[in-house]
Design an enzyme around this catalytic site. Structure first.
Site, PDB file in Angstrom:
ATOM      1  CE  LYS A  15       0.484   1.562   4.475  1.00  0.00           C
ATOM      2  NZ  LYS A  15       1.538   2.196   4.894  1.00  0.00           N
ATOM      3  N   PRO A  99       9.526  -4.464  -0.078  1.00  0.00           N
ATOM      4  CG  PRO A  99      10.687  -2.666  -1.026  1.00  0.00           C
ATOM      5  CD  PRO A  99       9.410  -3.468  -1.157  1.00  0.00           C
ATOM      6  CB  VAL A 100      11.265  -5.937   5.255  1.00  0.00           C
ATOM      7  CG1 VAL A 100      10.979  -6.062   6.749  1.00  0.00           C
ATOM      8  CG2 VAL A 100      10.861  -7.218   4.531  1.00  0.00           C
ATOM      9  CB  ALA A 101      11.102  -2.069   8.255  1.00  0.00           C
ATOM     10  N   GLY A 103       7.450   1.167   5.016  1.00  0.00           N
ATOM     11  CA  GLY A 103       6.248   2.010   4.963  1.00  0.00           C
ATOM     12  C   GLY A 103       5.230   1.530   3.950  1.00  0.00           C
ATOM     13  CG  LEU A 104       6.365   0.200   0.629  1.00  0.00           C
ATOM     14  CD1 LEU A 104       7.364  -0.493  -0.289  1.00  0.00           C
ATOM     15  CD2 LEU A 104       5.567   1.242  -0.156  1.00  0.00           C
ATOM     16  N   GLY A 107       3.946  -6.630   5.924  1.00  0.00           N
ATOM     17  CA  GLY A 107       3.573  -7.608   6.952  1.00  0.00           C
ATOM     18  C   GLY A 107       2.061  -7.632   7.171  1.00  0.00           C
ATOM     19  CB  SER A 108      -0.438  -4.920   7.547  1.00  0.00           C
ATOM     20  OG  SER A 108       0.254  -4.313   8.597  1.00  0.00           O
ATOM     21  CB  SER A 109      -0.196  -6.779   2.551  1.00  0.00           C
ATOM     22  OG  SER A 109      -0.928  -7.166   1.416  1.00  0.00           O
ATOM     23  CG  ASP A 141      -1.372  -0.110   8.075  1.00  0.00           C
ATOM     24  OD1 ASP A 141      -2.200   0.826   8.056  1.00  0.00           O
ATOM     25  OD2 ASP A 141      -0.151   0.047   7.896  1.00  0.00           O
TER      26      ASP A 141
END
Ligand code: ATP
Length: 291
Positions: A15, A99-101, A103-104, A107-109, A141
Site C-alpha cells: 500500500k 521491501p521490509v519496514a 512504509g509499504l 507484513g499487514s498485507s 493496517d
C-alpha cells in the site's frame, strides 16, 4: 495415488498513503489518523496448505521472522482460537517482494491475505465484521488490506470508506536502503512538527468529490523521518523535479511515492533516480486490481 493436500496461493499487495494526517495521540498510545490508502501491484505471495493440525510458517527473507511473531502467523493463530476443537492446521509460506519496514505495509498485507485464505481453506463462515475485528487485533493496517480497495481510512485504521474512482496514474516507488521502525516514527511525532499545508488532497476530495492531485500531498510523519534521514526529503524533491504530479513519503517511510501521468514519464524518472540515488530501489508500478 498420493493425493496432495488442498492449497491456495494469494497475492498480498503493497500500500501507499497519498495522505497521512495524525489527529492526535489517544490515551492507549495509539494515534487517531486520517489517511488515503491505495494498493499497488507490487505483491508478496502467500501460499497456504492444509495440515491436519498445527501452524507452520516459512519465510526466507533475512529481516522477516519465520516463527509465531510473523504477522501472518499471528493472524492465523487468532483465527484458530475462534474455531472449536478439533482444530485444523496450515503451512503458511511467504515469498517477500515488498521491501521490509519500508512504509509499504507488507507484513499487514501478508496477515490479511492469510486471514482471507484460511477462511476459504478451513471452510469457515465468518461475517466481514467479525473478520475485520480479528484483523484489527493483528494490526491497525490489517483491516484496510482486508477491505482490498482504495479507501479513506480513519480512527486507528478501523473506519474504512471506499474512494471515488481514481485516475489511472503510474506510481514510482523509491525505497532507500534502510528500514524505519513505525513505533519509532510515531514516538517521535509532535503536533508542533507538522507543517500543515492549507490545501491538500483531503480538502480537495471533500470539496470536489474527486481525487485530484492539483493540491499537495501530506504525511505528518515525513518531517520526523526527514530530520533523521535527509535523503527521504531529497528523493521527494527529485521526484517533483522529474515531473511527478506530486510526491510524498508513505507510512512511516522511508519509501517515497511519486505519482506520474503515465508509465513513460515514470520510467524516465526511475532511470534518473537510479543514477542519482544508486543505493535506492526504484520500482514503477500501477494501482493493484483484484484478479
Ligand atoms: P507498518 O505496517 O508498521 O507501517 P512497514 O510496512 O513499514 O510496517 P513491514 O514490512 O510490515 O513494515 O515490517 C515491519 C516489521 O514487521 C519488520 O521488522 C518485520 O521483521 C516484521 N514482520 C513480521 N511479519 C512480517 C511479514 N510477514 N512481512 C514483513 N515483515 C514482517
Amino acid at each position: 495415488m498420493v493425493q496432495s493436500r488442498p492449497s491456495l496461493t494469494l497475492p498480498a499487495p503493497a500500500k501507499v498513503n497519498l495522505h497521512l494526517e495524525i489527529l492526535g495521540r489517544r490515551p492507549d498510545g495509539f494515534h487517531n489518523l486520517r489517511m488515503i490508502n491505495l494498493l499497488l501491484d507490487l505483491c508478496d505471495t502467500v501460499h497456504l496448505q492444509l495440515k491436519p493440525s498445527g501452524l507452520r510458517i516459512l519465510c526466507r527473507h533475512p529481516q522477516v521472522p519465520s516463527d509465531r511473531t510473523n504477522l501472518a502467523a499471528k493472524a492465523a493463530e487468532l483465527l484458530l482460537q475462534q474455531i472449536p476443537e478439533p482444530r485444523p492446521g496450515a503451512r503458511i509460506s511467504i515469498r517477500k517482494r515488498i521491501p521490509v519496514a519500508a512504509g509499504l505495509g507488507g507484513g499487514s498485507s501478508d496477515a490479511a491475505a492469510t486471514l482471507r485464505g484460511l477462511v476459504r481453506l478451513w471452510r469457515l463462515s465468518f461475517s466481514e465484521a467479525r473478520l475485520r475485528r480479528l484483523a484489527l487485533a493483528v494490526g491497525a493496517d490489517v483491516p484496510f488490506f482486508l477491505f482490498g480497495r482504495p479507501a479513506l481510512v480513519e480512527g486507528i485504521g478501523e473506519r474504512l470508506k471506499p474512494l471515488p474512482p481514481i485516475p489511472d496514474w503510474t506510481y514510482l516507488l523509491v525505497t532507500p536502503p534502510f528500514g524505519v521502525s513505525t513505533a519509532w516514527a510515531y514516538g517521535r511525532w509532535r503536533a508542533s512538527l507538522t507543517k500543515r499545508p492549507k490545501l491538500h488532497i483531503i480538502k480537495n476530495l471533500k470539496n470536489s468529490g474527486h481525487l485530484e492531485l492539483s493540491r499537495g500531498l501530506r504525511n505528518d510523519l515525513e518531517p520526523v523521518v526527514v530530520q533523521r534521514y535527509p535523503v527521504v526529503g531529497e528523493v521527494r524533491q527529485a521526484l517533483v523535479s522529474l515531473g511527478a504530479l506530486a510526491a510524498v513519503m508513505t507510512g512511516s517511510g522511508p519509501s517515497v511515492v511519486g505519482v506520474f501521468k503515465n508509465p513513460h514519464q515514470a520510467g524516465k524518472a526511475s532511470k534518473s533516480i537510479r543514477q542519482h540515488f544508486p543505493a535506492c530501489r526504484a520500482v514503477v508500478t500501477r494501482r493493484w486490481r483484484a484478479p
